[in-house]
Design an enzyme around this catalytic site. Structure first.
Site, short mmCIF file in Angstrom:
data_model
loop_
_atom_site.label_atom_id
_atom_site.label_comp_id
_atom_site.label_asym_id
_atom_site.label_seq_id
_atom_site.Cartn_x
_atom_site.Cartn_y
_atom_site.Cartn_z
N LYS A 118 0.81 -1.22 0.00
CA LYS A 118 0.00 0.00 0.00
C LYS A 118 0.84 1.27 0.00
O LYS A 118 0.41 2.32 -0.47
CB LYS A 118 -0.95 -0.03 1.18
N GLU A 202 -3.53 6.04 8.03
CA GLU A 202 -3.94 7.10 7.13
C GLU A 202 -5.27 7.70 7.59
O GLU A 202 -5.97 7.12 8.43
CB GLU A 202 -4.07 6.59 5.70
N ASN A 237 -15.28 -4.44 7.56
CA ASN A 237 -14.51 -4.31 6.31
C ASN A 237 -14.70 -5.49 5.36
O ASN A 237 -13.98 -5.58 4.36
CB ASN A 237 -13.01 -4.12 6.60
N GLU A 277 -9.85 0.28 -6.24
CA GLU A 277 -10.82 0.61 -5.20
C GLU A 277 -10.67 2.08 -4.79
O GLU A 277 -9.55 2.57 -4.62
CB GLU A 277 -10.65 -0.30 -3.99
N GLU A 291 -6.82 1.29 -2.97
CA GLU A 291 -5.85 0.26 -3.30
C GLU A 291 -6.24 -0.37 -4.63
O GLU A 291 -7.34 -0.17 -5.13
CB GLU A 291 -5.78 -0.81 -2.20
N ASN A 293 -6.61 -4.10 -6.37
CA ASN A 293 -6.63 -5.55 -6.19
C ASN A 293 -6.17 -6.20 -7.49
O ASN A 293 -6.86 -6.11 -8.51
CB ASN A 293 -8.03 -6.03 -5.81
N PHE A 351 -22.50 -12.37 14.74
CA PHE A 351 -21.92 -12.86 13.48
C PHE A 351 -20.75 -13.82 13.72
O PHE A 351 -19.82 -13.88 12.91
CB PHE A 351 -21.45 -11.69 12.61
#
Length: 747
Positions: A118, A202, A237, A277, A291, A293, A351
């Site tokens: 990244k 960030e 995420n 993205e 980023e 992919n 979950f």
């Protein structure tokens, strides 16, 4: 590049099945690889050949490079396709594949390295003229450095892994303490997921929408984009529902985002399928590079559906040296596609991952286009909608369904299930919990959302708990219907987890009417039936507030001009319509309901049945849980709309006796109470104990972390539910534990 004749699929689950089918469409032979528990998995059975590569643990099988290359050699495969996950973005493995004289079905290793880091990818993006997130500072070394960086940028910040993706190693920090807690967790998850624990910090963009651009590049200089898709509905995420196109992106914004994505792909000499993205501000629609992919995405099918392109097939064609099959000017976006990810997890227990053996399995079969179907839901009048999808993205309404849908595997209702499981599939703790993807296509966003809800209602997966009720709830959420979404929506709307779906009065009425119709079908002499109903889920507007008795009376005819009070002929059967009166909808007697012929099909072991019919002319699909007959003394459970009803279907004369029995059962249950295990910490999910932070005799405060449990590549810190002394440890690092196992005892 050289032509491909036989491809080894270095993956499992639904993506392995999809790649095998794409290869077969190109007349390529396929080789599947499988771990011990995947011996009879769908991808293993579907391929032309299959090779066992190791035990269940991914490190010993699907992440065993030597075993994969050996399988390619022994089967004379000349290409390796990694799909997504596992080795898909591992540049070293890509190099090993090409060094062995095989074709790598993916981008060059140099591009994978450049975009997989990244820090480096941000520098390249900046140089290419791509918008980047403000406040980027680079890799941080240690917790103290992370805190310094965060405070220099200003909270909130994102702490995330430099390598990897899929939500692993990412946490939002709102203050110093959050950064300190996030650092260790993110580092551990990144190491477990991709073996690289480097982190960066960030600026976190508030009110963000996650929008990504699909790019396609061949080895002859051709680079195009295929428009955008939205992936803002995320939990921790992890994407949950994706759609294409994005409802807030217009043609000008699409062109600008696409141009930047193409520029980035050219900057790293990219070939194959890839995704850029971006985070998009929900305030002013400004967008920032997040980023790239360097692989096929899980959600590739929503793009494929709106542009008419099979991306796995394009990937194989490009790897074999062919040029792109279309130019940028050829790209048209038609209609709206949605994808829901079905995970093995329990949404009502925060979950937590779920395990088991699938015992009943049935993919949805909705009515073909033009037949009866549920009406599309509309957002509340006071919600400002961003939906501009009444026509296709390029302004061409066209006819529906587009002819390309069937080539992609959609049925004639515009539904596709991309699945890696079937009856008898084992769902364990070693792999990602994704079981399948339900994808739909429709002319408008509202119609697509309604169709996705119907498809989830009709999708049966027995034997293992899934997130289907939660997905169903999202398809009816006002903000989702309005297109008013951010990546934080799920966390904000369900801060304490998913409590269940309150059913509307109309849905309760439909379920009760269907159960009554089934009773009348098997009791032709009965003129009335009593249904005791209790809606599942939290209280809500229109939901049933508690147990109540509903009496339904059969009336004459099939609903066409029937007169209330006229008895139904005794020749009535399961396969006929039935008209009834009840107080279902308004609380006053006389409400008239007609239920069409009821179809019910038992699946698998009979633990789940799929029920289809119409209620007052509108299509209804329910799932009946359990094999209990409708007239049995026990409860009948019907599931629809993401909620569940427990019904007791009896003749009215049995109601008083049933109430007496119920009171007796309650008194007996109270007398038999107890069974507490004392002060213990049980396992909240199946998994593997990664580390234990306490020893016998240690004093702990309530909330102190006592151990870390790893489940499906996610680290879960378990905290002491009591303050006190550790009495006994029932587990150690490396132990596999099941749900509700006692892990720690407290004095």
């Amino acid at each position: 590049m050289k032509p491909i004749t036989k491809v080894l699929i270095a993956n499992r689950g639904e993506i392995a099945v999809r790649l095998i089918r794409a290869a077969r469409a190109l007349s390529l032979r396929t080789v599947a690889v499988f771990s011990t528990p995947d011996r009879y998995a769908p991808h293993t059975v579907l391929a032309d050949e299959a090779v066992h590569i190791g035990p269940a643990a991914a490190a010993s099988s699907y992440l065993n490079a030597d075993a994969l290359l050996a399988a390619a050699r022994t089967t004379s495969a000349d290409a390796v396709a990694p799909g997504y996950g596992f080795f898909s973005e591992n540049a070293d493995f890509a190099d090993a594949v090409t060094a062995a004289g095989l074709t790598w079905v993916g981008p060059p290793a140099a591009a994978v390295r450049a975009m997989g880091d990244k820090v480096q990818s941000k520098a390249i993006a900046t140089a290419a003229g791509v918008n980047v997130i403000p406040g980027y500072v680079g890799v941080v070394d240690g917790v103290a450095a992370a805190v310094d960086v965060a405070e220099s940028i200003g909270y909130p910040v994102m702490v995330k892994a430099s390598a990897g993706g899929g939500g692993k190693g990412m946490r939002v920090a709102w203050d110093r303490r959050d950064v300190e807690e996030a650092y260790g967790v993110c580092e551990a998850e990144a190491v477990a997921s991709v073996g690289d624990g480097r982190l960066l910090v960030e600026k976190f963009v508030e009110h963000p929408r996650h929008v990504e651009v699909q790019v396609l590049a061949d080895g002859h200089g051709g680079v195009i984009h295929l428009g955008e898709r939205e992936c803002s509905l995320q939990r921790r995420n992890q994407k949950v529902i994706e759609e294409a196109p994005c409802s807030i992106v217009d043609s000008g914004m699409r062109a600008e985002m696409g141009a930047q994505a193409v520029a980035l792909a050219r900057a790293v000499d990219y070939t194959s399928v890839g995704t850029v993205e971006c985070l998009v501000s929900g305030v002013d629609r400004s967008f920032f590079f997040l980023e790239m992919n360097t692989r096929l995405q899980v959600e590739h099918l929503v793009t494929g559906a709106v542009v008419g392109l099979d991306l796995p097939m394009e990937m194989l064609r490009i790897a074999g040296g062919e040029r792109l099959s279309l130019t940028q000017d050829d790209v048209r976006m038609s209609g709206v596609a949605l994808e829901a990810r079905v995970y093995a997890e329990d949404p009502r227990r925060q979950f937590v991952p779920a395990t088991g053996v699938i015992g009943s399995y049935q993919e949805p079969r909705l009515p073909a286009v033009g037949k009866a179907t549920r009406k599309a839901a509309t957002p509340p009048a006071d919600v400002i909608t961003a939906d501009r999808s009444g026509v296709s993205a390029d302004g061409d309404s066209g006819l529906w369904p587009p002819p390309h849908l069937s080539a992609l595997g959609f049925d004639n209702a515009g539904v596709l299930v991309d699945s890696g499981v079937t009856d008898g599939s084992l769902v364990g703790v070693h792999y990602d919990p994704l079981l399948a993807k339900v994808v739909v296509h429709a002319p408008t966003r509202a119609a697509a959302m309604a169709k996705l809800g119907d498809a989830l209602d009709a999708y049966v997966i027995g034997g293992v708990t899934t997130n289907s009720p939660f997905l169903r709830a999202l398809t009816r959420h006002p903000k989702v219907l309005a297109g008013d979404m951010t990546t934080t929506l799920i966390g904000e709307e369900y801060p304490n987890g998913f409590p269940g779906t309150p059913l509307s009065g109309a849905e309760v009425s439909a379920a009760v009417a269907v159960a009554a119709a089934r009773y009348f079908g098997s009791h032709p002499a009965s003129m009335s039936v009593a249904v005791r109903v209790e809606a599942d889920g939290p209280p809500g507007e229109g939901a049933t507030a508690g147990p109540r008795e509903v009496v339904l009376r059969r009336v004459g005819g099939d609903g066409g001009g029937a007169t209330p009070g006229v008895l139904q002929p005794a020749s009535f059967s399961d396969n006929a319509s039935v008209a009834m009166t009840s107080d279902l909808t308004s609380g006053a007697s006389g409400a008239f309901i007609t239920v069409g012929p009821v179809g019910e099909r038992s699946l698998g072991t009979g633990a789940v049945s799929l029920v289809t019919t119409t209620v007052n002319g509108e299509a209804v699909t329910l799932q009946r849980l359990g094999a209990r007959p409708y007239e049995d003394v026990g409860a009948v459970s019907l599931s629809l709309g993401g909620g569940t009803l427990s019904l007791r279907v009896r003749c009215p004369s049995a109601v008083d006796l049933e109430e007496v029995c119920a009171r007796g059962a309650e008194r007996a249950a109270a007398a038999l109470g107890g069974g507490a295990r004392g002060r213990v910490l049980p396992a909240p999910m199946p998994g593997v104990v990664l580390s234990v932070a306490v020893a016998v005799g240690d004093e702990v405060a309530e909330g102190d972390e006592v151990l870390v449990l790893e489940a499906m590549k996610m680290m879960n810190g378990l905290k002491a539910p009591f303050a006190g002394r550790i009495k006994a440890l029932r587990c150690a690092a490396g132990d596999a534990v099941s749900f509700d196992d006692v892990l720690v005892e407290f004095e």
